[in-house]
Design an enzyme around this catalytic site. Structure first.
Site, PDB file in Angstrom:
ATOM      1  N   ARG A 126      35.955 -58.932-108.029  1.00  0.00           N
ATOM      2  CA  ARG A 126      36.052 -58.957-106.559  1.00  0.00           C
ATOM      3  C   ARG A 126      36.215 -60.380-106.027  1.00  0.00           C
ATOM      4  O   ARG A 126      36.740 -60.587-104.932  1.00  0.00           O
ATOM      5  CB  ARG A 126      34.807 -58.303-105.943  1.00  0.00           C
ATOM      6  CG  ARG A 126      34.920 -58.026-104.430  1.00  0.00           C
ATOM      7  CD  ARG A 126      33.678 -57.334-103.923  1.00  0.00           C
ATOM      8  NE  ARG A 126      33.784 -56.890-102.537  1.00  0.00           N
ATOM      9  CZ  ARG A 126      32.931 -57.234-101.580  1.00  0.00           C
ATOM     10  NH1 ARG A 126      31.904 -58.041-101.859  1.00  0.00           N
ATOM     11  NH2 ARG A 126      33.069 -56.769-100.355  1.00  0.00           N
ATOM     12  N   ILE A 174      37.126 -56.279 -96.245  1.00  0.00           N
ATOM     13  CA  ILE A 174      37.103 -55.784 -97.615  1.00  0.00           C
ATOM     14  C   ILE A 174      35.860 -54.913 -97.713  1.00  0.00           C
ATOM     15  O   ILE A 174      34.771 -55.327 -97.323  1.00  0.00           O
ATOM     16  CB  ILE A 174      37.097 -56.921 -98.657  1.00  0.00           C
ATOM     17  CG1 ILE A 174      37.069 -56.351-100.083  1.00  0.00           C
ATOM     18  CG2 ILE A 174      35.978 -57.911 -98.435  1.00  0.00           C
ATOM     19  CD1 ILE A 174      37.248 -57.408-101.176  1.00  0.00           C
ATOM     20  N   SER A 175      36.021 -53.693 -98.187  1.00  0.00           N
ATOM     21  CA  SER A 175      34.933 -52.713 -98.146  1.00  0.00           C
ATOM     22  C   SER A 175      33.775 -53.114 -99.058  1.00  0.00           C
ATOM     23  O   SER A 175      33.928 -53.860-100.033  1.00  0.00           O
ATOM     24  CB  SER A 175      35.445 -51.330 -98.566  1.00  0.00           C
ATOM     25  OG  SER A 175      36.361 -50.828 -97.639  1.00  0.00           O
ATOM     26  N   GLN A 176      32.615 -52.573 -98.739  1.00  0.00           N
ATOM     27  CA  GLN A 176      31.420 -52.705 -99.559  1.00  0.00           C
ATOM     28  C   GLN A 176      31.716 -52.165-100.964  1.00  0.00           C
ATOM     29  O   GLN A 176      32.231 -51.061-101.110  1.00  0.00           O
ATOM     30  CB  GLN A 176      30.325 -51.894 -98.893  1.00  0.00           C
ATOM     31  CG  GLN A 176      28.961 -51.964 -99.513  1.00  0.00           C
ATOM     32  CD  GLN A 176      27.962 -51.188 -98.665  1.00  0.00           C
ATOM     33  OE1 GLN A 176      28.214 -50.886 -97.490  1.00  0.00           O
ATOM     34  NE2 GLN A 176      26.834 -50.859 -99.263  1.00  0.00           N
TER      35      GLN A 176
END
Length: 214
Positions: free
Chosen positions: A35, A61-63
């Site tokens: 990530r 940016i998603s969890q």
């Protein structure tokens, strides 16, 4: 982020497991896709936290645990073709690329698509096609899809996306009012129509029609 990147990533994977990401293929993909490549600027040192983070064009940016849970709910097979609506940073598409045959990912913001494409090349992810498009309309020229993943919330599943899902296909997306908590749902298409399962409460940016200015 600590001074030991390996320790950070081990803690990252343990957090995913503790929050319900248990599919071995999904965990392996999330271990392989760092990530940290997708989080730039002021937030680089928070890449391994289980939290959404800002990216350009007013998006996020998603969890990571939500990325994992959505990927898991999609039940992706190695021969599947997947449409992702909402490229964003490219992180979710990169995870999916290790789980399926081909990923088509679309975003309304040209800057996000351009930056994601550069990352895909850098990481050697050759089975991803990224396009600037109105995600609410899907990608009819390459439909139908085995799986569809939507990373922005609509009030209801968009009709064009439902129609582009193969019989036997699965779509996972958040639905609900944009100013309230939304529900992540899984849609299964069968010969007679669609079945809907509610999975959990989530919060995503809204699905906006048309193309962005950047």
């Amino acid at each position: 982020m600590s001074e030991d990147p390996a320790e950070d990533r081990m803690r990252f994977l343990l957090t995913l497991r503790s929050r319900g990401v248990t599919d071995p293929r999904v965990l392996q993909a999330m271990e392989r896709i760092d990530r940290g490549h997708f989080v730039r600027g002021h937030f680089e040192d928070r890449a391994y936290e289980d939290t959404p983070l800002p990216i350009p064009c007013g998006q996020t940016i998603s969890q990571p645990s939500i990325v994992g849970l959505m990927s898991q709910a999609l039940e992706v097979g190695p021969r599947d073709t997947v449409l992702e609506v909402g490229t964003g940073s490219g992180y979710q598409a990169a995870i999916l690329s290790l789980l399926c045959r081909r990923v088509y990912t679309v975003d309304r913001h040209r800057r996000l698509v351009t930056e994601a494409e550069a990352l895909f090349r850098e990481l050697g992810l050759t089975n991803i096609t990224a396009r600037v498009a109105d995600g609410s309309r899907g990608l009819p020229e390459t439909a139908p899809f085995d799986r569809i993943l939507v990373t922005a919330a609509a009030e209801d599943p968009p009709g064009p996306l439902l129609s582009q899902l193969k019989i036997g296909g699965i779509m996972v997306l958040p639905v609900g009012q944009t100013d309230a908590v939304q529900t992540l749902i899984r849609v299964r298409r069968h010969e007679a129509g669609y079945d809907y399962d509610e999975l959990r409460q989530v919060r995503f940016v809204p699905l906006v029609e048309g193309l962005g200015q950047t």
